[in-house]
Design a protein around this motif. Sequence first.
Motif, mmCIF file in Angstrom:
data_model
loop_
_atom_site.group_PDB
_atom_site.id
_atom_site.type_symbol
_atom_site.label_atom_id
_atom_site.label_comp_id
_atom_site.label_asym_id
_atom_site.label_seq_id
_atom_site.Cartn_x
_atom_site.Cartn_y
_atom_site.Cartn_z
ATOM 1 N N VAL A 137 -9.484 -1.437 3.299
ATOM 2 C CA VAL A 137 -8.523 -0.572 3.186
ATOM 3 C C VAL A 137 -9.349 0.789 3.446
ATOM 4 O O VAL A 137 -9.840 1.376 2.483
ATOM 5 C CB VAL A 137 -7.701 -0.479 2.228
ATOM 6 C CG1 VAL A 137 -6.684 0.581 2.174
ATOM 7 C CG2 VAL A 137 -6.858 -1.903 2.123
ATOM 8 N N LYS A 148 -3.820 5.669 4.714
ATOM 9 C CA LYS A 148 -4.476 4.495 4.621
ATOM 10 C C LYS A 148 -4.524 3.431 6.077
ATOM 11 O O LYS A 148 -3.465 3.397 6.416
ATOM 12 C CB LYS A 148 -3.817 3.466 3.391
ATOM 13 C CG LYS A 148 -3.950 4.266 1.953
ATOM 14 C CD LYS A 148 -3.005 3.499 0.839
ATOM 15 C CE LYS A 148 -3.434 4.067 -0.356
ATOM 16 N NZ LYS A 148 -2.698 3.225 -1.413
ATOM 17 N N VAL A 154 0.802 4.756 5.927
ATOM 18 C CA VAL A 154 0.008 3.536 5.903
ATOM 19 C C VAL A 154 -0.115 2.897 7.273
ATOM 20 O O VAL A 154 0.993 2.820 8.022
ATOM 21 C CB VAL A 154 0.530 2.317 5.062
ATOM 22 C CG1 VAL A 154 -0.281 1.144 5.128
ATOM 23 C CG2 VAL A 154 0.530 3.031 3.425
ATOM 24 N N VAL A 172 -5.143 -0.405 6.878
ATOM 25 C CA VAL A 172 -5.514 -1.622 6.344
ATOM 26 C C VAL A 172 -5.950 -2.608 7.656
ATOM 27 O O VAL A 172 -5.630 -2.653 8.455
ATOM 28 C CB VAL A 172 -4.120 -2.289 6.008
ATOM 29 C CG1 VAL A 172 -4.360 -3.869 5.149
ATOM 30 C CG2 VAL A 172 -3.397 -1.439 4.728
ATOM 31 N N GLU A 184 0.990 -1.141 -0.009
ATOM 32 C CA GLU A 184 0.090 0.031 0.055
ATOM 33 C C GLU A 184 1.004 1.174 0.028
ATOM 34 O O GLU A 184 0.286 2.396 -0.477
ATOM 35 C CB GLU A 184 -0.905 0.138 1.189
ATOM 36 C CG GLU A 184 -2.047 -1.009 1.144
ATOM 37 C CD GLU A 184 -3.012 -1.077 0.136
ATOM 38 O OE1 GLU A 184 -3.235 0.134 -0.248
ATOM 39 O OE2 GLU A 184 -3.754 -1.857 -0.010
#
Length: 379
Positions: A304, A311, A284, A313, A150
């Motif tokens: 996500v 982001k 992330v 996850v 990601e």
Amino acid sequence: MKIAVPRETDAVETRVAATPDTVKKLVGLGATVAVEKNAGAKSRILDADFAAAGATIVDDAAGVYKDADVVLKVRRPAAAELKLMKSGAMVIATMDPHGNEKDVEAMAKAGVAAFAMEFMPRITRAQVMDVLSSQANLAGYQAVIEAAAEYDRAMPMMMTAAGTVPAARVFVMGAGVAGLQAIATARRLGAVVTATDVRPAAKEQVESLGAKFIAVEDEEFKQAETAGGYAKQMSEEYQKKQAELVASHIAKQDIVITTALIPGRPAPKLVSKEMLASMKDGSVLVDLAVERGGNVEGAKPGKVASVSGVKIVGHLNMAGRIGASASALYAKNLIAFLETMIDKETKALMPDWDDELVKATVLTRDGKVVHPAFAPAEA
């Protein structure tokens, strides 16, 4: 002695409770092994491989469960599966009983002896049976792989003629089995890694892997571990101090992986929306506790999510995302436990109900819920 290995019914489950290697061992112990058709398909184990190891491939669940003395599963059996099992059958799986007490009662009413592998005591004798460790190890590894996928930059520092790419900064929250593997994996990929945990013993483990330890190291911190090696619930005062330290640190990170779980309780919230807002755009987070409510505010199970340009996850069943490896380890955990309940001379199923491993893991027996954490209080 018939042993059943059904195909898992949960939509996100890729694992299977046996492999050709463990089937061979079971057959060698005198068992007849029935495997449901395509049970290992999502773990790259073909029916032909199971058959070559000595298993009988059965077309449907009803045929697999019929007359089975032992059922090996990854997840707790659903109501429809319980109806297919004979009374007195032993079911060995990860049962996830906390918050699912009605399902535990249903197993008792079905007359099965249900064993929760996640309750295996953490003693030397049972290390080979420790499903929490085997699966968390893989989840920690996969969390870094998912984060790298990601993250739209390189993980290691790269010095080229065209310029230098800086190393990614990775912060791992929780240095248990999953966290330590995440640290090791991120280090292998060349990231600059820091980590935190409320257990004092974790500091040395983190530093031994080449990461920097981040924590408020006061008196409460020095006593923040149970006799079983799990993290204790910390006071509100400590949580506030730790949150302030983490908040200042997290703002500088590219990737954050959270792994904090407390047995039998919802996952503690570690990362707030305010912390997310302080992070760089494109950062992330991977929340390994998303199935228990999550460590990260705004995490969405199975998705996500994006919060403040960051982001999050929230993949379910992280170990199952590498099902072939996860199944291989999980199946070995199961057979190591089952072997302790099979008499080597008569090759008969003879569980010792006074054995400490059996007493720690058995949830239901003889139509009753017997585990002290779930059994109804006596009048």
